[in-house]
Design a protein around this motif. Structure first.
Motif, short mmCIF file in Angstrom:
data_model
loop_
_atom_site.label_atom_id
_atom_site.label_comp_id
_atom_site.label_asym_id
_atom_site.label_seq_id
_atom_site.Cartn_x
_atom_site.Cartn_y
_atom_site.Cartn_z
N ALA A 140 0.85 -1.19 0.00
CA ALA A 140 0.00 0.00 0.00
C ALA A 140 0.88 1.23 0.00
N GLY A 141 0.36 2.33 -0.53
CA GLY A 141 1.11 3.57 -0.57
C GLY A 141 0.30 4.71 0.02
N ASP A 142 1.01 5.71 0.51
CA ASP A 142 0.38 6.89 1.10
C ASP A 142 1.16 8.14 0.72
N ILE A 143 0.46 9.26 0.75
CA ILE A 143 1.09 10.56 0.65
C ILE A 143 0.66 11.36 1.87
N GLU A 144 1.58 12.12 2.40
CA GLU A 144 1.31 12.97 3.57
C GLU A 144 1.88 14.35 3.26
N ILE A 145 1.02 15.35 3.37
CA ILE A 145 1.44 16.73 3.13
C ILE A 145 1.28 17.50 4.43
N ARG A 146 2.37 18.07 4.91
CA ARG A 146 2.35 18.93 6.10
C ARG A 146 2.86 20.29 5.65
N ALA A 147 2.11 21.32 5.99
CA ALA A 147 2.52 22.65 5.54
C ALA A 147 1.94 23.71 6.45
N SER A 148 2.53 24.90 6.37
CA SER A 148 1.97 26.06 7.07
C SER A 148 2.28 27.29 6.24
N TRP A 149 1.40 28.29 6.39
CA TRP A 149 1.57 29.54 5.67
C TRP A 149 0.85 30.66 6.41
N THR A 150 1.24 31.87 6.10
CA THR A 150 0.64 33.05 6.70
C THR A 150 -0.28 33.70 5.68
N PRO A 151 -1.58 33.78 6.00
CA PRO A 151 -2.50 34.45 5.08
C PRO A 151 -2.25 35.95 5.08
N LEU A 152 -2.47 36.59 3.93
CA LEU A 152 -2.25 38.03 3.83
C LEU A 152 -3.43 38.83 4.36
N ARG A 153 -4.61 38.21 4.43
CA ARG A 153 -5.80 38.89 4.95
C ARG A 153 -6.50 37.97 5.94
N ALA A 154 -7.36 38.55 6.77
CA ALA A 154 -8.08 37.77 7.78
C ALA A 154 -9.27 37.02 7.20
N ASP A 155 -9.68 37.32 5.95
CA ASP A 155 -10.75 36.56 5.31
C ASP A 155 -10.16 35.24 4.83
N LEU A 156 -10.47 34.17 5.56
CA LEU A 156 -9.83 32.89 5.27
C LEU A 156 -10.69 31.96 4.42
N GLY A 157 -11.83 32.43 3.94
CA GLY A 157 -12.65 31.60 3.06
C GLY A 157 -11.87 31.07 1.87
N PRO A 158 -11.12 31.91 1.14
CA PRO A 158 -10.35 31.40 0.01
C PRO A 158 -9.29 30.36 0.42
N HIS A 159 -8.74 30.51 1.61
CA HIS A 159 -7.75 29.54 2.08
C HIS A 159 -8.40 28.18 2.34
#
Length: 190
Positions: A140-159
């Motif tokens: 069996a195979g898996d992918i794992e993505i771990r990430a972090s980022w800083t949004p430029l605006r407080a409206d996080l709907g697009p994120h």
């Protein structure tokens, strides 16, 4: 009874933006407890991606807020994610998979207009083969993505929409409005 704690406006607006998004039907979101030691304010969502009632990918998105700011974040808000999905062995062993997985994230954020900075993370691919008492299904195979980022605006709907696109990509879902072709059965299959 203790009076309610007033949340900083930036954090409250960011949480409201996350709560305002309705993902595509295959993605189930749920508010879950957030880690309390990473920042003064935190909020978290978990996700399960279903295909034909099977869970094919999972994820967690955590919003962190430190009103004093954080030098490494380059801001006061930070989004942290963990996404994992099962893959076919051939795909999981592809040496190009980590780069493709990272592009799934960055392209999804860009496509939603989710402006960000200070993005970083890892993409891990694993192959597992069972032996002895655990012998069973083939590798069996898996992918794992771990990430972090800083949004430029407080409206996080697009994120959140970008994150849902990442989940769909890792789960192998077709783009919205596209129907996947049924898989062909072999001539001897009943």
């Amino acid at each position: 009874m203790a009076p309610p704690i007033a949340l900083p406006e930036t954090f409250a607006r960011a949480v409201a933006g996350l709560r305002s998004v309705t993902p595509r039907p295959e993605i189930e979101l749920e508010e879950v407890g957030a880690p309390q030691r990473l920042a003064p304010y935190a909020f978290a969502l978990s996700a399960a991606v279903l295909r034909d009632d099977d869970e094919v990918a999972t994820g967690r998105l955590i919003l962190l807020h430190d009103p004093a700011g954080h030098e490494a974040w380059q801001g006061t808000l930070r989004l942290v994610t963990y996404v994992t999905a099962e893959l076919e062995v051939d795909l999981a062993s592809d040496p190009l998979l980590p780069g493709v997985g990272w592009t799934w994230l960055t392209d999804a954020l860009d496509a939603q207009g989710a402006g960000h900075r200070a993005i970083g993370g890892t993409v891990t691919q694993t192959l597992s083969t069972r032996f002895g008492e655990l012998a069973g299904p083939p590798a069996a195979g898996d992918i794992e993505i771990r990430a972090s980022w800083t949004p430029l605006r407080a409206d996080l709907g697009p994120h959140l929409l970008g994150w849902c696109t990442l989940l769909a990509s890792t789960a192998g879902l077709p783009p919205p409005g596209v129907t996947a072709l049924p898989t062909r059965r072999s001539a001897g299959a009943a």
